[in-house]
Scaffold this active site. Structure first.
Site, short mmCIF file in Angstrom:
data_model
loop_
_atom_site.label_atom_id
_atom_site.label_comp_id
_atom_site.label_asym_id
_atom_site.label_seq_id
_atom_site.Cartn_x
_atom_site.Cartn_y
_atom_site.Cartn_z
N GLY A 68 0.84 -1.18 0.00
CA GLY A 68 0.00 0.00 0.00
C GLY A 68 0.87 1.23 0.00
O GLY A 68 2.03 1.19 0.43
N GLN A 73 2.85 9.95 1.43
CA GLN A 73 4.14 9.28 1.49
C GLN A 73 5.06 9.65 0.33
O GLN A 73 6.25 9.33 0.37
CB GLN A 73 3.96 7.77 1.55
CG GLN A 73 3.33 7.28 2.84
CD GLN A 73 3.21 5.77 2.87
OE1 GLN A 73 2.24 5.21 2.39
NE2 GLN A 73 4.22 5.12 3.43
N CYS A 126 6.15 -0.10 7.73
CA CYS A 126 5.71 1.04 6.93
C CYS A 126 6.87 1.50 6.05
O CYS A 126 8.02 1.59 6.53
CB CYS A 126 5.25 2.18 7.83
SG CYS A 126 4.72 3.67 6.95
N LEU A 127 6.58 1.82 4.81
CA LEU A 127 7.61 2.29 3.90
C LEU A 127 8.20 3.62 4.34
O LEU A 127 9.32 3.96 3.95
CB LEU A 127 7.04 2.42 2.48
CG LEU A 127 6.55 1.11 1.84
CD1 LEU A 127 5.97 1.39 0.46
CD2 LEU A 127 7.68 0.08 1.77
N HIS A 168 -4.28 0.93 7.66
CA HIS A 168 -2.96 1.53 7.65
C HIS A 168 -2.90 2.68 6.64
O HIS A 168 -2.43 3.79 6.96
CB HIS A 168 -1.92 0.46 7.30
CG HIS A 168 -0.51 0.93 7.27
ND1 HIS A 168 0.45 0.50 8.17
CD2 HIS A 168 0.15 1.80 6.46
CE1 HIS A 168 1.61 1.08 7.91
NE2 HIS A 168 1.45 1.87 6.86
N GLU A 169 -3.39 2.43 5.43
CA GLU A 169 -3.29 3.46 4.39
C GLU A 169 -4.25 4.62 4.64
O GLU A 169 -3.90 5.78 4.41
CB GLU A 169 -3.53 2.85 3.00
CG GLU A 169 -2.53 1.79 2.61
CD GLU A 169 -1.08 2.23 2.75
OE1 GLU A 169 -0.78 3.42 2.55
OE2 GLU A 169 -0.24 1.37 3.08
N HIS A 172 -2.79 6.98 7.14
CA HIS A 172 -1.82 7.92 6.56
C HIS A 172 -2.51 9.21 6.10
O HIS A 172 -1.95 10.30 6.23
CB HIS A 172 -1.12 7.28 5.36
CG HIS A 172 0.13 6.54 5.69
ND1 HIS A 172 1.21 7.12 6.33
CD2 HIS A 172 0.49 5.26 5.44
CE1 HIS A 172 2.18 6.23 6.47
NE2 HIS A 172 1.77 5.09 5.94
#
Length: 217
Positions: A68, A73, A126-127, A168-169, A172
């Site tokens: 995702g 991000q 997480c990225l 999660h997304e 963000h």
């Protein structure tokens, strides 16, 4: 010094990001764009630019790799995210985590609400927080409402790992990182994860590191 992008219209900012081609740079924790939240998408990008931006998010997500990626991000404060999970995991992990393949999806202006009271806790990464993972207790089942990139309505219930990805997304887009919801004592480097906590569930980590897992009704 103030960022020059602070005065740049979103469409121009996106054009600048896309100009070099290839995967976009991923913003790391500590950058204010990850904490400010986002504005709803309301046509700030014309259809052609939106399609290019969505494709760039897809390419960036695959290159990272991740399952995702949200617009903040990559430095764009728009309420847009993409998700996709081929779920290449062993059967025992699939069963324990409810991780099943998910097709590529674009989520525009998403929101979610829990379905039932059950919660599930697993290590999550997480990225934008590279190199670390921590246990996060999330709703086991959620109802997602959104639009896709063509403006079509999305109203779907997700369970297991797909529900985790959706939460999660969407978080963000509200300026929330997974660490805000994590068990602090569970924080582990990727190296420690590989050495100690490769099990499908975090029960052993909870005992060894001293944190509690949710007790479902």
């Amino acid at each position: 010094m103030a960022s020059p992008h602070g005065r740049t219209p979103l469409a121009e900012r996106v054009e600048e990001l896309l100009a070099p081609g290839g995967p976009l740079p991923i913003v790391a924790a500590g950058d204010p764009v990850l904490r400010r939240g986002t504005v709803p998408f309301d046509g700030q990008l014309d259809p052609a630019l939106l399609a290019r931006f969505v494709e760039a998010l897809r390419v960036t997500m695959h290159a990272a790799p991740g399952v995702g990626l949200a617009a903040p991000q990559v430095g764009v404060p728009l309420r847009i995210a993409v998700v996709e999970d081929p779920a290449p995991v062993p059967e025992e992990v699939r069963r324990a985590r409810g991780r099943v393949p998910q097709p590529f999806r674009v989520l525009v202006n998403p929101s979610y609400e829990p379905v039932g009271a059950a919660r599930a806790a697993f290590f999550e990464g997480c990225l934008s927080v590279p190199g670390w993972q921590a246990v996060v207790a999330r709703h086991a089942e959620v109802r997602l409402r959104a639009r896709d990139e063509h403006g079509r309505g999305v109203d779907e219930v997700f369970t297991g790992w797909p529900a985790r990805i959706v939460q999660h997304e969407t978080d963000h887009l509200d300026g929330v990182l997974y660490l805000d919801r994590a068990e602090p004592r569970s924080l582990s480097s990727n190296e420690a994860m590989a050495r100690h906590w490769a099990q499908p569930t975090p029960e052993e980590a909870a005992r060894a590191l001293g944190f509690e897992l949710p007790q479902n009704p």
